[in-house]
Design a protein around this motif. Sequence first.
Motif, PDB file in Angstrom:
ATOM      1  N   VAL A 185       0.844  -1.192   0.000  1.00 26.57           N
ATOM      2  CA  VAL A 185       0.000   0.000   0.000  1.00 26.57           C
ATOM      3  C   VAL A 185       0.881   1.246   0.000  1.00 26.57           C
ATOM      4  CG1 VAL A 185      -1.934  -1.152   1.158  1.00 26.57           C
ATOM      5  CG2 VAL A 185      -0.166  -0.043   2.536  1.00 26.57           C
ATOM      6  N   ASN A 186       0.267   2.413  -0.153  1.00 24.96           N
ATOM      7  CA  ASN A 186       1.073   3.622  -0.106  1.00 24.96           C
ATOM      8  C   ASN A 186       1.404   4.003   1.339  1.00 24.96           C
ATOM      9  OD1 ASN A 186      -1.011   5.222   0.980  1.00 24.96           O
ATOM     10  ND2 ASN A 186      -1.390   6.328  -0.906  1.00 24.96           N
ATOM     11  N   SER A 187       2.134   5.068   1.514  1.00 21.31           N
ATOM     12  CA  SER A 187       2.642   5.418   2.850  1.00 21.31           C
ATOM     13  C   SER A 187       1.540   5.745   3.857  1.00 21.31           C
ATOM     14  CB  SER A 187       3.623   6.587   2.758  1.00 21.31           C
ATOM     15  OG  SER A 187       2.986   7.722   2.225  1.00 21.31           O
ATOM     16  N   GLN A 188       0.362   6.108   3.383  1.00 17.31           N
ATOM     17  CA  GLN A 188      -0.766   6.367   4.289  1.00 17.31           C
ATOM     18  C   GLN A 188      -1.608   5.116   4.534  1.00 17.31           C
ATOM     19  OE1 GLN A 188      -0.390   8.659   1.449  1.00 17.31           O
ATOM     20  NE2 GLN A 188       0.986   9.704   2.845  1.00 17.31           N
ATOM     21  N   GLY A 189      -1.263   4.017   3.871  1.00 21.40           N
ATOM     22  CA  GLY A 189      -2.040   2.790   4.004  1.00 21.40           C
ATOM     23  C   GLY A 189      -3.146   2.674   2.977  1.00 21.40           C
TER      24      GLY A 189
ATOM     25  N   LYS B 218      -9.476   1.646   8.299  1.00 19.23           N
ATOM     26  CA  LYS B 218     -10.059   2.759   9.044  1.00 19.23           C
ATOM     27  C   LYS B 218     -11.216   3.330   8.233  1.00 19.23           C
ATOM     28  CE  LYS B 218      -6.096   4.935   9.379  1.00 19.23           C
ATOM     29  NZ  LYS B 218      -5.050   5.894   9.762  1.00 19.23           N
ATOM     30  N   LYS B 219     -11.978   4.217   8.848  1.00 15.09           N
ATOM     31  CA  LYS B 219     -13.140   4.813   8.181  1.00 15.09           C
ATOM     32  C   LYS B 219     -12.767   5.572   6.915  1.00 15.09           C
ATOM     33  CE  LYS B 219     -15.992   5.138  12.264  1.00 15.09           C
ATOM     34  NZ  LYS B 219     -16.724   5.988  13.192  1.00 15.09           N
ATOM     35  N   ASN B 220     -11.542   6.081   6.849  1.00 13.85           N
ATOM     36  CA  ASN B 220     -11.120   6.850   5.668  1.00 13.85           C
ATOM     37  C   ASN B 220     -10.699   5.956   4.500  1.00 13.85           C
ATOM     38  OD1 ASN B 220      -8.586   5.904   6.417  1.00 13.85           O
ATOM     39  ND2 ASN B 220      -7.709   7.932   6.765  1.00 13.85           N
TER      40      ASN B 220
ATOM     41  N   ASP C 163      -5.300   0.233   8.640  1.00 10.40           N
ATOM     42  CA  ASP C 163      -4.847   0.649   9.965  1.00 10.40           C
ATOM     43  C   ASP C 163      -3.404   0.163  10.117  1.00 10.40           C
ATOM     44  OD1 ASP C 163      -4.262   0.970  12.686  1.00 10.40           O
ATOM     45  OD2 ASP C 163      -6.354   0.605  13.267  1.00 10.40           O
ATOM     46  N   MET C 164      -2.473   1.043   9.801  1.00 10.03           N
ATOM     47  CA  MET C 164      -1.052   0.680   9.776  1.00 10.03           C
ATOM     48  C   MET C 164      -0.528   0.315  11.169  1.00 10.03           C
ATOM     49  SD  MET C 164      -0.283   0.682   6.604  1.00 10.03           S
ATOM     50  CE  MET C 164       1.473   0.859   6.299  1.00 10.03           C
ATOM     51  N   LYS C 165      -1.121   0.856  12.214  1.00 11.09           N
ATOM     52  CA  LYS C 165      -0.675   0.506  13.568  1.00 11.09           C
ATOM     53  C   LYS C 165      -0.959  -0.952  13.884  1.00 11.09           C
ATOM     54  CE  LYS C 165      -1.001   5.093  15.545  1.00 11.09           C
ATOM     55  NZ  LYS C 165      -1.666   5.955  16.525  1.00 11.09           N
ATOM     56  N   LYS C 166      -2.007  -1.483  13.308  1.00 14.31           N
ATOM     57  CA  LYS C 166      -2.396  -2.863  13.596  1.00 14.31           C
ATOM     58  C   LYS C 166      -1.940  -3.864  12.543  1.00 14.31           C
ATOM     59  CE  LYS C 166      -6.422  -1.472  16.231  1.00 14.31           C
ATOM     60  NZ  LYS C 166      -7.880  -1.434  16.290  1.00 14.31           N
ATOM     61  N   CYS C 167      -1.782  -3.421  11.309  1.00 15.71           N
ATOM     62  CA  CYS C 167      -1.571  -4.373  10.220  1.00 15.71           C
ATOM     63  C   CYS C 167      -0.260  -4.204   9.464  1.00 15.71           C
ATOM     64  CB  CYS C 167      -2.731  -4.281   9.227  1.00 15.71           C
ATOM     65  SG  CYS C 167      -4.320  -4.657  10.010  1.00 15.71           S
ATOM     66  N   HIS C 168       0.571  -3.314   9.911  1.00  9.81           N
ATOM     67  CA  HIS C 168       1.858  -3.087   9.244  1.00  9.81           C
ATOM     68  C   HIS C 168       2.814  -4.234   9.563  1.00  9.81           C
ATOM     69  CE1 HIS C 168       5.950  -1.294   8.960  1.00  9.81           C
ATOM     70  NE2 HIS C 168       5.456  -0.929   7.793  1.00  9.81           N
ATOM     71  N   TRP C 169       3.542  -4.695   8.576  1.00  8.46           N
ATOM     72  CA  TRP C 169       4.550  -5.744   8.777  1.00  8.46           C
ATOM     73  C   TRP C 169       5.734  -5.129   9.508  1.00  8.46           C
ATOM     74  CZ3 TRP C 169       8.290  -7.713   4.512  1.00  8.46           C
ATOM     75  CH2 TRP C 169       9.086  -8.756   5.021  1.00  8.46           C
ATOM     76  N   ASP C 170       6.002  -5.606  10.686  1.00 10.44           N
ATOM     77  CA  ASP C 170       7.114  -5.100  11.499  1.00 10.44           C
ATOM     78  C   ASP C 170       8.386  -5.829  11.092  1.00 10.44           C
ATOM     79  OD1 ASP C 170       8.668  -3.865  13.402  1.00 10.44           O
ATOM     80  OD2 ASP C 170       7.802  -4.955  15.099  1.00 10.44           O
ATOM     81  N   PHE C 171       8.848  -5.540   9.876  1.00  8.60           N
ATOM     82  CA  PHE C 171      10.017  -6.228   9.333  1.00  8.60           C
ATOM     83  C   PHE C 171      11.289  -5.881  10.088  1.00  8.60           C
ATOM     84  CE2 PHE C 171       9.270  -2.400   6.880  1.00  8.60           C
ATOM     85  CZ  PHE C 171      10.500  -1.769   6.926  1.00  8.60           C
ATOM     86  N   MET C 172      11.304  -4.787  10.832  1.00 10.53           N
ATOM     87  CA  MET C 172      12.503  -4.387  11.585  1.00 10.53           C
ATOM     88  C   MET C 172      12.807  -5.381  12.702  1.00 10.53           C
ATOM     89  SD  MET C 172      13.725  -1.813  10.054  1.00 10.53           S
ATOM     90  CE  MET C 172      14.885  -1.122  11.197  1.00 10.53           C
ATOM     91  N   ASN C 173      11.777  -6.086  13.170  1.00  8.26           N
ATOM     92  CA  ASN C 173      11.965  -7.047  14.252  1.00  8.26           C
ATOM     93  C   ASN C 173      11.996  -8.487  13.748  1.00  8.26           C
ATOM     94  OD1 ASN C 173      12.196  -5.205  16.388  1.00  8.26           O
ATOM     95  ND2 ASN C 173       9.978  -4.892  16.339  1.00  8.26           N
TER      96      ASN C 173
END
Length: 109
Positions: A62-66, A87-89, A93-103
């Motif tokens: 997705v793009n940087s805004q999700g 989200k409604k927009n 929801d990047m806080k919940k569904c973003h791949w935490d590849f750093m960890n």
Amino acid sequence: MAIDKDLFERDVYNIVSAIPYGKVITYGQIATLSGYSQYARMVGRVLSCASSSEKLPFHRVVNSQGRPAPHWSQQRILLMQEGVIFKKNGCVDMKKCHWDFMNEDVSEF
């Protein structure tokens, strides 16, 4: 910096293939992981030209805004089937569904 387009494409495909089920990543993050942080648009081009025979989870990008791709309504459906939360927009929801590849170990990229 000159870019080896074949190598870049291979790197993008490798990264996309590693995105876990139910998670998303941005075009810019793929560019950064590939070693070319300024090439987010090129990631988009690589993915838009890719063959469906690649069997890669392109819908998880997705793009940087999700925001999902504007002319690909199926992307939202595929993500929702994986439990990705919107989200409604209309953005992921990047806080919940973003791949935490750093960890995770992403050294193979």
